[in-house]
Design a protein around this motif. Sequence first.
Motif, PDB file in Angstrom:
ATOM      1  N   MET A 387       0.828  -1.204   0.000  1.00 41.11           N
ATOM      2  CA  MET A 387       0.000   0.000   0.000  1.00 41.11           C
ATOM      3  C   MET A 387       0.860   1.251   0.000  1.00 41.11           C
ATOM      4  O   MET A 387       1.754   1.385   0.849  1.00 41.11           O
ATOM      5  N   PRO A 388       0.626   2.173  -0.919  1.00 40.80           N
ATOM      6  CA  PRO A 388       1.349   3.451  -0.878  1.00 40.80           C
ATOM      7  C   PRO A 388       0.830   4.319   0.259  1.00 40.80           C
ATOM      8  O   PRO A 388      -0.261   4.071   0.814  1.00 40.80           O
ATOM      9  N   LYS A 389       1.594   5.333   0.609  1.00 45.10           N
ATOM     10  CA  LYS A 389       1.202   6.295   1.655  1.00 45.10           C
ATOM     11  C   LYS A 389       0.795   5.605   2.959  1.00 45.10           C
ATOM     12  O   LYS A 389      -0.192   5.985   3.609  1.00 45.10           O
ATOM     13  N   ALA A 390       1.542   4.580   3.341  1.00 51.58           N
ATOM     14  CA  ALA A 390       1.164   3.777   4.510  1.00 51.58           C
ATOM     15  C   ALA A 390       1.058   4.627   5.771  1.00 51.58           C
ATOM     16  O   ALA A 390       0.096   4.494   6.540  1.00 51.58           O
ATOM     17  N   GLU A 391       2.012   5.518   5.993  1.00 51.96           N
ATOM     18  CA  GLU A 391       1.982   6.344   7.202  1.00 51.96           C
ATOM     19  C   GLU A 391       0.768   7.266   7.217  1.00 51.96           C
ATOM     20  O   GLU A 391       0.113   7.443   8.247  1.00 51.96           O
ATOM     21  N   GLU A 392       0.439   7.834   6.053  1.00 50.18           N
ATOM     22  CA  GLU A 392      -0.723   8.726   5.967  1.00 50.18           C
ATOM     23  C   GLU A 392      -2.014   7.953   6.216  1.00 50.18           C
ATOM     24  O   GLU A 392      -2.938   8.440   6.881  1.00 50.18           O
ATOM     25  N   VAL A 393      -2.087   6.757   5.673  1.00 50.16           N
ATOM     26  CA  VAL A 393      -3.271   5.916   5.859  1.00 50.16           C
ATOM     27  C   VAL A 393      -3.478   5.605   7.335  1.00 50.16           C
ATOM     28  O   VAL A 393      -4.584   5.765   7.877  1.00 50.16           O
ATOM     29  N   LEU A 394      -2.422   5.163   8.008  1.00 48.96           N
ATOM     30  CA  LEU A 394      -2.537   4.791   9.421  1.00 48.96           C
ATOM     31  C   LEU A 394      -2.857   6.009  10.290  1.00 48.96           C
ATOM     32  O   LEU A 394      -3.609   5.904  11.259  1.00 48.96           O
ATOM     33  N   ALA A 395      -2.305   7.173   9.931  1.00 52.43           N
ATOM     34  CA  ALA A 395      -2.592   8.403  10.686  1.00 52.43           C
ATOM     35  C   ALA A 395      -4.059   8.796  10.519  1.00 52.43           C
ATOM     36  O   ALA A 395      -4.717   9.208  11.488  1.00 52.43           O
ATOM     37  N   ALA A 396      -4.591   8.672   9.311  1.00 52.93           N
ATOM     38  CA  ALA A 396      -5.996   9.009   9.070  1.00 52.93           C
ATOM     39  C   ALA A 396      -6.923   8.059   9.824  1.00 52.93           C
ATOM     40  O   ALA A 396      -7.951   8.479  10.366  1.00 52.93           O
ATOM     41  N   LEU A 397      -6.566   6.796   9.861  1.00 51.88           N
ATOM     42  CA  LEU A 397      -7.365   5.820  10.609  1.00 51.88           C
ATOM     43  C   LEU A 397      -7.327   6.132  12.106  1.00 51.88           C
ATOM     44  O   LEU A 397      -8.349   6.042  12.801  1.00 51.88           O
ATOM     45  N   ALA A 398      -6.152   6.495  12.609  1.00 51.37           N
ATOM     46  CA  ALA A 398      -6.022   6.829  14.028  1.00 51.37           C
ATOM     47  C   ALA A 398      -6.889   8.034  14.379  1.00 51.37           C
ATOM     48  O   ALA A 398      -7.504   8.080  15.446  1.00 51.37           O
ATOM     49  N   ASP A 399      -6.959   9.008  13.480  1.00 51.39           N
ATOM     50  CA  ASP A 399      -7.810  10.182  13.706  1.00 51.39           C
ATOM     51  C   ASP A 399      -9.283   9.793  13.782  1.00 51.39           C
ATOM     52  O   ASP A 399     -10.085  10.492  14.414  1.00 51.39           O
TER      53      ASP A 399
END
Length: 438
Positions: A387-399
């Motif tokens: 998955m690209p942008k893995a850090e952004e994805v996980l941060a959005a899910l955490a939010d």
Amino acid sequence: MGSYIPSTPEQRRAMLEAIGLKDFKELYRDVPGEMYLDEPLNIPEGMSELEVSRALTAMAAKNTIYSTILRGAGAYDHFIPSIVKYIPAKEEFLTAYTPYQAEMSQGILQSIFEYQTMICELTGMDVSNASVYDGATAAAEAAAMCRDRKRKVTLISAAAHPDTIRTVRTYCYGTGDELRIVPVKDGKTDMDALKSMLGDDVASVYIQQPNFFGCFEDATEIGEAVHAAGAMYVMGCNPIALGIMKTPAECGADIAVGEGQPLGMPISFGGPYLGFMAATQKMMRKLPGRIVGETVDAKGERAYVLSLQAREQHIRREKASSNICSNQALCALTAGVYMSAMGLKGMAEAANQSMAKAHYLAKGLSAIEGVSLKHEGAFFHEFVTVMPKAEEVLAALADADILGGLPVEGGILWCATEKVSREKLDKTIAIVKEVLAK
């Protein structure tokens, strides 16, 4: 806090007089004078119970507790029936240890015996011990059980949990034995590599089923290859998955081990957990730690006793094959209550729902442009996505109050259990899609 002394000054004075002393300092008269502390320690004054409660509550408030957890990797967020929390909290059971005069504690011994019985039913093995410290320790102890003078090499799949690999390596370092890692191919143990590594010096092979990536290994075929080479076969298992998959016994395993946390223990920031161990009758006398057996007393009534425990573990440690002298009795009791409450049908339902929801999540994520499954083939309730942008994805899910998967080499390791609703899975998929579309 901590200032309560159960005896009165008069009682303490009477005890001192009975042994011919004037004060407690005389108890330490053989200690050199320079070792005495003549002034208070340089630490803050003690706090009241209310102040301690406030301080701990403030610390706990710093934790982030997610309402939805899509991360596993060895610790899994399963539903825990209320009775599983209630029974072990009773004061009769709330201790981690079996008393040394064990036969006096028939209730605790029976609870361990019932736990052992259920572990044997779950794994298909002949005998179980009273549990060890955690799943990684269980794997290392199982490997130690298999070594002898001619065979001192342990093979472990690179698809096993990294913590398990590190623990087994530490044990091998301590005993001067050798650990060799079997490489991974397409998310599973490389069969060709394994067969080429099975020499006359190999004592055992450890395979995790399902493995760290969630994939199902070719466990029966691996067992046949291991036995053909004269080595012992150790399977590390997820106990919830055992509700629906072939048992280690059916796959030909000599020893079955695993992390018991999914059996009613909350994640709790890493513990306490327990490691379950079960073996064939042939390996029974090599099992470390405690084994509770059932017998009859002088009146012919049912009784429980500690059985087959090697005294070397306590008093002749240089000859011991294991240093496990204790057990996770309270956690084992919790696991036993969980298995009793859930029953065979309940555990199978939890396994089926976990597997179905993981496949639903995998299908939804894979439908998003740029996302794909890293490994093909059958998996249980964990899987890895590229998955690209893995850090952004996980941060959005955490939010969004969702703990996403665990970043691993080459992707994200996701997990779904029966606790996750379809609504939350759809929300997760939508968030990932939105982030990747930007």
